[in-house]
Design a protein around this motif. Structure first.
Motif, PDB file in Angstrom:
ATOM      1  N   GLY A 276       0.814  -1.212   0.000  1.00  0.00           N
ATOM      2  CA  GLY A 276       0.000   0.000   0.000  1.00  0.00           C
ATOM      3  C   GLY A 276       0.848   1.262   0.000  1.00  0.00           C
ATOM      4  N   ASP A 277       0.329   2.315  -0.603  1.00  0.00           N
ATOM      5  CA  ASP A 277       1.060   3.580  -0.682  1.00  0.00           C
ATOM      6  C   ASP A 277       1.293   4.192   0.693  1.00  0.00           C
ATOM      7  OD1 ASP A 277       1.082   3.331  -3.421  1.00  0.00           O
ATOM      8  OD2 ASP A 277      -0.654   4.642  -3.739  1.00  0.00           O
ATOM      9  N   GLU A 278       0.452   3.840   1.673  1.00  0.00           N
ATOM     10  CA  GLU A 278       0.609   4.424   3.008  1.00  0.00           C
ATOM     11  C   GLU A 278       1.898   3.976   3.691  1.00  0.00           C
ATOM     12  OE1 GLU A 278      -2.088   0.756   3.460  1.00  0.00           O
ATOM     13  OE2 GLU A 278      -1.713   2.375   2.031  1.00  0.00           O
ATOM     14  N   PHE A 279       2.558   2.961   3.141  1.00  0.00           N
ATOM     15  CA  PHE A 279       3.793   2.460   3.736  1.00  0.00           C
ATOM     16  C   PHE A 279       5.046   3.051   3.088  1.00  0.00           C
ATOM     17  CE2 PHE A 279       0.854  -1.092   4.712  1.00  0.00           C
ATOM     18  CZ  PHE A 279       0.989  -1.087   6.091  1.00  0.00           C
ATOM     19  N   ILE A 280       4.888   3.958   2.114  1.00  0.00           N
ATOM     20  CA  ILE A 280       6.054   4.483   1.406  1.00  0.00           C
ATOM     21  C   ILE A 280       6.987   5.227   2.361  1.00  0.00           C
ATOM     22  CG2 ILE A 280       6.801   6.159  -0.321  1.00  0.00           C
ATOM     23  CD1 ILE A 280       4.409   5.392  -2.014  1.00  0.00           C
ATOM     24  N   LEU A 281       6.431   6.062   3.243  1.00  0.00           N
ATOM     25  CA  LEU A 281       7.265   6.805   4.191  1.00  0.00           C
ATOM     26  C   LEU A 281       8.000   5.848   5.127  1.00  0.00           C
ATOM     27  CD1 LEU A 281       8.216   9.485   5.317  1.00  0.00           C
ATOM     28  CD2 LEU A 281       6.178   9.522   6.800  1.00  0.00           C
ATOM     29  N   ALA A 282       7.281   4.815   5.592  1.00  0.00           N
ATOM     30  CA  ALA A 282       7.922   3.828   6.473  1.00  0.00           C
ATOM     31  C   ALA A 282       9.026   3.087   5.742  1.00  0.00           C
ATOM     32  CB  ALA A 282       6.873   2.841   6.994  1.00  0.00           C
ATOM     33  N   ALA A 283       8.809   2.798   4.458  1.00  0.00           N
ATOM     34  CA  ALA A 283       9.817   2.101   3.669  1.00  0.00           C
ATOM     35  C   ALA A 283      11.076   2.945   3.538  1.00  0.00           C
ATOM     36  CB  ALA A 283       9.254   1.766   2.288  1.00  0.00           C
ATOM     37  N   GLN A 284      10.915   4.249   3.318  1.00  0.00           N
ATOM     38  CA  GLN A 284      12.077   5.133   3.228  1.00  0.00           C
ATOM     39  C   GLN A 284      12.807   5.214   4.558  1.00  0.00           C
ATOM     40  OE1 GLN A 284      10.107   8.696   1.891  1.00  0.00           O
ATOM     41  NE2 GLN A 284      10.298   8.168  -0.271  1.00  0.00           N
ATOM     42  N   LEU A 285      12.060   5.262   5.639  1.00  0.00           N
ATOM     43  CA  LEU A 285      12.661   5.341   6.965  1.00  0.00           C
ATOM     44  C   LEU A 285      13.492   4.099   7.265  1.00  0.00           C
ATOM     45  CD1 LEU A 285      12.955   6.731   9.712  1.00  0.00           C
ATOM     46  CD2 LEU A 285      10.862   5.581  10.442  1.00  0.00           C
ATOM     47  N   VAL A 286      12.989   2.939   6.855  1.00  0.00           N
ATOM     48  CA  VAL A 286      13.708   1.688   7.091  1.00  0.00           C
ATOM     49  C   VAL A 286      15.099   1.749   6.476  1.00  0.00           C
ATOM     50  CG1 VAL A 286      13.801  -0.750   6.434  1.00  0.00           C
ATOM     51  CG2 VAL A 286      11.703   0.202   7.377  1.00  0.00           C
ATOM     52  N   PHE A 287      15.197   2.235   5.259  1.00  0.00           N
ATOM     53  CA  PHE A 287      16.497   2.262   4.585  1.00  0.00           C
ATOM     54  C   PHE A 287      17.458   3.233   5.247  1.00  0.00           C
ATOM     55  CE2 PHE A 287      19.510   3.856   1.462  1.00  0.00           C
ATOM     56  CZ  PHE A 287      20.048   2.670   0.985  1.00  0.00           C
ATOM     57  N   PHE A 288      17.026   4.469   5.453  1.00  0.00           N
ATOM     58  CA  PHE A 288      17.941   5.481   5.979  1.00  0.00           C
ATOM     59  C   PHE A 288      18.325   5.204   7.427  1.00  0.00           C
ATOM     60  CE2 PHE A 288      15.994   7.863   2.432  1.00  0.00           C
ATOM     61  CZ  PHE A 288      17.157   8.227   1.780  1.00  0.00           C
ATOM     62  N   ALA A 289      17.420   4.610   8.194  1.00  0.00           N
ATOM     63  CA  ALA A 289      17.743   4.295   9.586  1.00  0.00           C
ATOM     64  C   ALA A 289      18.802   3.221   9.699  1.00  0.00           C
ATOM     65  CB  ALA A 289      16.474   3.861  10.330  1.00  0.00           C
ATOM     66  N   HIS A 290      18.949   2.398   8.662  1.00  0.00           N
ATOM     67  CA  HIS A 290      19.892   1.289   8.722  1.00  0.00           C
ATOM     68  C   HIS A 290      21.235   1.583   8.074  1.00  0.00           C
ATOM     69  CE1 HIS A 290      16.417  -1.117   9.967  1.00  0.00           C
ATOM     70  NE2 HIS A 290      17.296  -1.998  10.390  1.00  0.00           N
ATOM     71  N   ILE A 291      21.460   2.802   7.637  1.00  0.00           N
ATOM     72  CA  ILE A 291      22.771   3.142   7.069  1.00  0.00           C
ATOM     73  C   ILE A 291      23.891   2.936   8.091  1.00  0.00           C
ATOM     74  CG2 ILE A 291      24.183   5.036   6.187  1.00  0.00           C
ATOM     75  CD1 ILE A 291      21.743   6.017   4.643  1.00  0.00           C
ATOM     76  N   PRO A 292      23.742   3.387   9.356  1.00  0.00           N
ATOM     77  CA  PRO A 292      24.803   3.088  10.337  1.00  0.00           C
ATOM     78  C   PRO A 292      25.002   1.591  10.556  1.00  0.00           C
ATOM     79  CG  PRO A 292      23.339   4.802  11.166  1.00  0.00           C
ATOM     80  CD  PRO A 292      22.687   4.230   9.944  1.00  0.00           C
ATOM     81  N   VAL A 293      23.922   0.822  10.471  1.00  0.00           N
ATOM     82  CA  VAL A 293      24.017  -0.626  10.663  1.00  0.00           C
ATOM     83  C   VAL A 293      24.835  -1.249   9.531  1.00  0.00           C
ATOM     84  CG1 VAL A 293      22.715  -2.778  10.926  1.00  0.00           C
ATOM     85  CG2 VAL A 293      21.823  -0.646  11.868  1.00  0.00           C
ATOM     86  N   MET A 294      24.692  -0.724   8.326  1.00  0.00           N
ATOM     87  CA  MET A 294      25.474  -1.239   7.194  1.00  0.00           C
ATOM     88  C   MET A 294      26.969  -1.126   7.479  1.00  0.00           C
ATOM     89  SD  MET A 294      23.350   0.446   4.027  1.00  0.00           S
ATOM     90  CE  MET A 294      21.556   0.537   4.093  1.00  0.00           C
ATOM     91  N   VAL A 295      27.375   0.003   8.038  1.00  0.00           N
ATOM     92  CA  VAL A 295      28.788   0.224   8.340  1.00  0.00           C
ATOM     93  C   VAL A 295      29.255  -0.730   9.434  1.00  0.00           C
ATOM     94  CG1 VAL A 295      30.480   1.907   9.149  1.00  0.00           C
ATOM     95  CG2 VAL A 295      28.610   2.644   7.647  1.00  0.00           C
ATOM     96  N   ILE A 296      28.462  -0.850  10.496  1.00  0.00           N
ATOM     97  CA  ILE A 296      28.840  -1.729  11.611  1.00  0.00           C
ATOM     98  C   ILE A 296      28.914  -3.175  11.154  1.00  0.00           C
ATOM     99  CG2 ILE A 296      28.128  -2.592  13.878  1.00  0.00           C
ATOM    100  CD1 ILE A 296      26.824   0.159  14.345  1.00  0.00           C
ATOM    101  N   GLU A 297      27.927  -3.600  10.377  1.00  0.00           N
ATOM    102  CA  GLU A 297      27.924  -4.984   9.891  1.00  0.00           C
ATOM    103  C   GLU A 297      29.109  -5.249   8.968  1.00  0.00           C
ATOM    104  OE1 GLU A 297      25.413  -7.673   9.674  1.00  0.00           O
ATOM    105  OE2 GLU A 297      23.850  -6.853  10.969  1.00  0.00           O
ATOM    106  N   ALA A 298      29.491  -4.262   8.180  1.00  0.00           N
ATOM    107  CA  ALA A 298      30.645  -4.424   7.306  1.00  0.00           C
ATOM    108  C   ALA A 298      31.907  -4.668   8.124  1.00  0.00           C
ATOM    109  CB  ALA A 298      30.815  -3.189   6.416  1.00  0.00           C
ATOM    110  N   VAL A 299      32.078  -3.899   9.201  1.00  0.00           N
ATOM    111  CA  VAL A 299      33.256  -4.051  10.062  1.00  0.00           C
ATOM    112  C   VAL A 299      33.249  -5.418  10.749  1.00  0.00           C
ATOM    113  CG1 VAL A 299      34.447  -3.174  12.101  1.00  0.00           C
ATOM    114  CG2 VAL A 299      33.510  -1.571  10.418  1.00  0.00           C
ATOM    115  N   LEU A 300      32.101  -5.797  11.320  1.00  0.00           N
ATOM    116  CA  LEU A 300      32.007  -7.076  12.029  1.00  0.00           C
ATOM    117  C   LEU A 300      32.198  -8.257  11.078  1.00  0.00           C
ATOM    118  CD1 LEU A 300      29.006  -6.400  14.457  1.00  0.00           C
ATOM    119  CD2 LEU A 300      31.444  -6.475  15.005  1.00  0.00           C
TER     120      LEU A 300
END
Length: 205
Positions: free
Chosen positions: A157-181
């Motif tokens: 549903g279109d109502e989840f578009i904002l949540a979908a964007q938030l999921v990606f940007f919120a996990h950018i720090p996690v990408m870096v940490i996971e890369a190191v680990l």
């Protein structure tokens, strides 16, 4: 990364469940007895890492380590990660049982793809070179998982578009940490047990 019960449309839930069953079946076919201990360790690592949530705005993030699982297990990462998700849903209510297939697909499929792309690179060269490729693979797995979660939400549903964007940007720090680990874990594995990345039967076939 855990989508909760009731958040997705029925077609997405059913499609995810069917695809997850196929992935688990493929993973079990490529899980020899000698690779079961590694699968158990990585499943437990995913289970524990995913329990530690860090609030970011209205959402929260956590480590997954699915890239590492894919690099070591290949297709066998599917059943290993599925078991971790199932236990989290049953004992802690993370995600849910009806969306278990979608969650497994979103987390395990990127792990398998990272294994297919980066495992040959991890196995070649020096341990440090393998660690660098392993770190890249760990970060890519998180990026692909966040995109898969966002895509699942957007399909519902279109109502989840904002949540979908938030999921990606919120996990950018996690990408870096996971890369190191992931890089550190691959470096250690290449030094003490390099055969983990040369066993074709237990890997990506």
């Amino acid at each position: 990364m855990h989508i909760v019960d009731g958040a997705l449309s029925n077609p997405v839930v059913i499609g995810g469940a069917v695809a997850a069953v196929g992935g688990i079946a493929m993973g079990l076919r490529n899980l020899p007895l000698e690779r079961i201990p590694a699968a158990g360790v990585l499943s437990a690592s995913f289970f524990v890492a995913s329990l530690i949530h860090v609030p970011i705005g209205p959402s929260s993030v956590h480590l997954i380590l699915n890239g590492l699982a894919g690099l070591v297990l290949g297709w066998a990462a599917f059943p290993a990660l599925f078991v971790g998700l199932l236990l989290q849903a049953v004992f802690f209510g993370f995600g849910g049982l009806t969306v278990l297939g979608v969650n497994a697909l979103n987390i395990a499929l990127p792990a398998v793809l990272v294994g297919l792309l980066f495992r040959p690179l991890v196995a070649c060269g020096s341990p440090m070179q393998g660690a660098i490729w392993g770190g890249i693979g760990g970060g890519v797995a998180i990026a692909a998982t966040t995109l898969a979660v966002a895509f699942s939400l957007m399909l519902s549903g279109d109502e989840f578009i904002l949540a979908a964007q938030l999921v990606f940007f919120a996990h950018i720090p996690v990408m870096v940490i996971e890369a190191v680990l992931s890089g550190a874990a691959i470096f250690l594995a290449r030094r003490v047990k390099p055969e983990l990345f040369h066993d074709a039967k237990g890997g990506l076939a």
